[in-house]
Design a protein around this motif. Structure first.
Motif, PDB file in Angstrom:
ATOM      1  N   HIS A  86       3.897  22.520  -8.864  1.00 47.12           N
ATOM      2  CA  HIS A  86       2.726  22.915  -9.329  1.00 47.12           C
ATOM      3  C   HIS A  86       2.405  22.286 -10.619  1.00 47.12           C
ATOM      4  O   HIS A  86       1.341  21.695 -11.165  1.00 47.12           O
ATOM      5  CB  HIS A  86       2.595  24.502  -9.619  1.00 47.12           C
ATOM      6  CG  HIS A  86       1.405  25.033 -10.064  1.00 47.12           C
ATOM      7  ND1 HIS A  86       0.371  24.939  -9.344  1.00 47.12           N
ATOM      8  CD2 HIS A  86       1.082  25.459 -11.350  1.00 47.12           C
ATOM      9  CE1 HIS A  86      -0.495  25.628 -10.069  1.00 47.12           C
ATOM     10  NE2 HIS A  86      -0.110  25.865 -11.359  1.00 47.12           N
ATOM     11  N   GLY A  87       3.338  22.035 -11.475  1.00 45.89           N
ATOM     12  CA  GLY A  87       3.315  21.199 -12.801  1.00 45.89           C
ATOM     13  C   GLY A  87       3.107  19.813 -12.628  1.00 45.89           C
ATOM     14  O   GLY A  87       2.432  19.332 -13.265  1.00 45.89           O
ATOM     15  N   GLU A  88       3.570  19.231 -11.570  1.00 38.73           N
ATOM     16  CA  GLU A  88       3.382  17.742 -11.200  1.00 38.73           C
ATOM     17  C   GLU A  88       1.883  17.621 -10.714  1.00 38.73           C
ATOM     18  O   GLU A  88       1.241  16.689 -10.749  1.00 38.73           O
ATOM     19  CB  GLU A  88       4.188  17.162 -10.214  1.00 38.73           C
ATOM     20  CG  GLU A  88       5.598  17.210 -10.649  1.00 38.73           C
ATOM     21  CD  GLU A  88       5.763  16.251 -11.925  1.00 38.73           C
ATOM     22  OE1 GLU A  88       5.041  15.348 -11.775  1.00 38.73           O
ATOM     23  OE2 GLU A  88       6.803  16.293 -12.573  1.00 38.73           O
ATOM     24  N   GLN A  90      -0.628  19.468 -11.109  1.00 38.54           N
ATOM     25  CA  GLN A  90      -1.626  19.551 -12.425  1.00 38.54           C
ATOM     26  C   GLN A  90      -2.878  19.924 -12.058  1.00 38.54           C
ATOM     27  O   GLN A  90      -4.034  19.206 -12.432  1.00 38.54           O
ATOM     28  CB  GLN A  90      -1.789  18.595 -13.400  1.00 38.54           C
ATOM     29  CG  GLN A  90      -0.367  17.989 -14.222  1.00 38.54           C
ATOM     30  CD  GLN A  90      -0.195  17.124 -14.953  1.00 38.54           C
ATOM     31  OE1 GLN A  90      -0.932  16.289 -15.101  1.00 38.54           O
ATOM     32  NE2 GLN A  90       0.799  17.154 -15.539  1.00 38.54           N
TER      33      GLN A  90
END
Length: 161
Positions: A86-88, A90
């Motif tokens: 999820h963080g990658e 974005q």
């Protein structure tokens, strides 16, 4: 970012935060009909910043031998790929383009299945991940996968294509 703006931005990703029960405070996606039907599956960010995913085994997750169906493990692991990435991602979309797994042990109704995993590499278009499913201290299933970032087509592009 304050709590209200964070909740508003989460809604854009189709994330729902559970408010009651065993998974109160955990997040789940409601945009994927298959995962919603198969799960529910949940994820959260632990105090150390790591993503943790989980689900409680119900009767609907079992095969004819009263163990968790292999397809359920695979579906949950795919859910975990996207929670871990999820963080990658974005906010961008992605699709699973590679998936490998090993079945190591069975799980039974009532057990809590948890996933720990990590992004092993993230490039411009591909994100590589690996993870492990466990019930308590028993490792049940290991997996690795690759997500490809994709651009969502607008409705005009879908009609023309």
């Amino acid at each position: 970012m304050n709590d209200l703006s964070q909740i508003a931005s989460l809604d854009n990703y189709g994330i729902q935060i559970e408010t009651a029960g065993e998974f109160a405070g955990w997040r789940t996606w409601r945009r994927d009909n298959f995962e919603t039907h198969t799960g529910p599956f949940y994820h959260r960010v632990d105090e150390d910043g790591r993503i943790r995913c989980a689900f409680r085994v119900a009767e609907k997750h079992l095969n004819g031998s009263s163990n968790v169906h292999g397809g359920c493990f695979m579906t949950f692991a795919d859910y975990c790929l996207f929670a871990l990435a999820h963080g990658e991602l974005q906010g961008s979309s992605g699709v699973t383009v590679g998936f490998s797994c090993e079945f190591l042990d069975a799980a039974r109704e009532g057990e809590l299945i948890e996933c720990d995993g990590e992004v092993t590499r993230a490039g411009g278009s591909l994100i590589f991940l690996r993870g492990k499913l466990r019930a308590g201290t028993r490792t049940l299933f290991t997996f690795s996968g690759t997500i490809k970032r994709v651009k969502r087509k607008t409705s005009a592009q879908q009609t023309v294509s």
